[in-house]
Design a protein around this motif. Structure first.
Motif, PDB file in Angstrom:
ATOM      1  N   PHE A 122       1.281  -1.486   0.416  1.00 55.24           N
ATOM      2  CA  PHE A 122       0.405  -0.287   0.255  1.00 55.24           C
ATOM      3  C   PHE A 122       0.589   1.636   0.031  1.00 55.24           C
ATOM      4  N   GLU A 123       1.319   1.206   1.289  1.00 52.94           N
ATOM      5  CA  GLU A 123       2.767   1.691   1.387  1.00 52.94           C
ATOM      6  C   GLU A 123       3.888   3.259  -0.178  1.00 52.94           C
ATOM      7  N   ALA A 124       4.261   1.815  -0.797  1.00 49.44           N
ATOM      8  CA  ALA A 124       4.938   2.095  -2.393  1.00 49.44           C
ATOM      9  C   ALA A 124       3.427   2.618  -3.499  1.00 49.44           C
ATOM     10  N   ILE A 125       2.128   1.640  -3.511  1.00 57.78           N
ATOM     11  CA  ILE A 125       1.425   2.485  -4.820  1.00 57.78           C
ATOM     12  C   ILE A 125       1.162   3.498  -4.030  1.00 57.78           C
ATOM     13  N   PHE A 126       0.531   4.527  -3.112  1.00 54.92           N
ATOM     14  CA  PHE A 126      -0.344   5.481  -2.605  1.00 54.92           C
ATOM     15  C   PHE A 126       0.681   6.526  -1.855  1.00 54.92           C
ATOM     16  N   MET A 127       1.420   6.576  -1.154  1.00 55.78           N
ATOM     17  CA  MET A 127       1.987   7.070  -0.348  1.00 55.78           C
ATOM     18  C   MET A 127       2.945   8.414  -1.187  1.00 55.78           C
ATOM     19  N   GLY A 128       2.885   9.681  -0.758  1.00 58.75           N
ATOM     20  CA  GLY A 128       3.557  10.655  -1.202  1.00 58.75           C
ATOM     21  C   GLY A 128       3.021  11.386  -2.441  1.00 58.75           C
ATOM     22  N   LYS A 129       1.634  10.815  -2.869  1.00 59.63           N
ATOM     23  CA  LYS A 129       1.135  11.135  -3.968  1.00 59.63           C
ATOM     24  C   LYS A 129       0.613  12.105  -4.548  1.00 59.63           C
ATOM     25  N   GLY A 130      -0.111  12.139  -2.842  1.00 60.47           N
ATOM     26  CA  GLY A 130      -1.851  12.792  -2.760  1.00 60.47           C
ATOM     27  C   GLY A 130      -1.587  14.052  -1.146  1.00 60.47           C
ATOM     28  N   THR A 131      -2.858  14.039  -0.953  1.00 58.58           N
ATOM     29  CA  THR A 131      -2.722  14.706   0.152  1.00 58.58           C
ATOM     30  C   THR A 131      -3.138  13.552   1.351  1.00 58.58           C
TER      31      THR A 131
END
Length: 236
Positions: free
Chosen positions: A133-142
């Motif tokens: 999950f972290e690799a896909i979603f973190m750091g790209k949104g709010t």
């Protein structure tokens, strides 16, 4: 020799038995020995035991060397999961993202998602481990939760992707042009059935991701709409 044996034998008593193995399977308790009448066999056994212990101590590094070794080990770089992803991890990430995109494309074309002049909501759920999950979603949104000011200890992570830049950063080339079906509006005043009007281009307006560490469940809520359409208060 007698005084040496006497000092070795007459040590402060402890709860632990001090036994010495002799030939023939015999044992003798050192605390019960009398230094004046000790047998030659006992003296020889004690001598061999002392030599054995000295050899064991000599085989160990001195305390200063052990300390230096421990310090060097502490200074050595440790493996970290936050480094660059391996090829296998990257392949797994792309496969999971493609799976989500394929489901979204299918939902956009389904009869449950009728584009009739207003945005539509699509919910997709996946099970995945937190590193994935972290690799896909973190750091790209709010990041909405957890934050220092909003449920900092929560095991549920909520991220929103509100802008075109954030959505593109999340999906990149994995999500190409979406297609949907435009439908007419049925119902009043003539109570007609809604009819298919043809294919239309669809875009993502908003994404909310909700991930539970405890259940490893990732729920994605997409808000999709006809591409380029600006909706008025009545939906058109």
């Amino acid at each position: 020799m007698s005084s040496t044996l006497d000092s070795m034998i007459k040590t402060p008593a402890t709860s632990r038995k001090r036994k010495l193995a002799l030939g023939g399977g015999r044992e003798v308790d050192l605390q019960d020995l009398d230094a004046e009448t000790v047998e030659a066999e006992v003296v020889e056994a004690m001598k061999q035991r002392i030599i054995e212990l000295e050899d064991q101590l000599a085989a160990k590094p001195p305390p200063t060397k052990r300390a230096r070794t421990s310090a060097a080990a502490a200074e050595a770089p440790q493996a970290s999961g936050s480094g660059a992803p391996s090829k296998a991890d990257e392949k797994k990430r792309k496969a999971q993202l493609k799976k989500i995109c394929d489901r979204l494309k299918k939902e956009c074309k389904s009869e449950k998602c009728k584009f009739q002049g207003s945005p539509k909501s699509i919910r997709i759920e996946e099970i995945m481990e937190y590193p994935e999950f972290e690799a896909i979603f973190m750091g790209k949104g709010t990041l909405i939760q957890p934050t220092p000011t909003n449920k900092p200890k929560s095991t549920v992570t909520i991220i929103e992707y509100r802008s075109r830049e954030q959505i593109n950063a999340l999906f990149g080339e994995d999500l190409k042009a979406l297609k949907g079906i435009r439908w007419s509006r049925g119902g009043a005043p003539f109570f007609e059935k809604s009819l298919k009007l043809g294919q239309c281009d669809v875009e993502i307006a908003h994404v909310e991701v909700n991930y539970s560490k405890n259940g490893m469940k990732c729920a994605l809520k997409f808000e999709v709409q006809e591409e380029g359409r600006r909706y008025s208060s009545d939906g058109w």
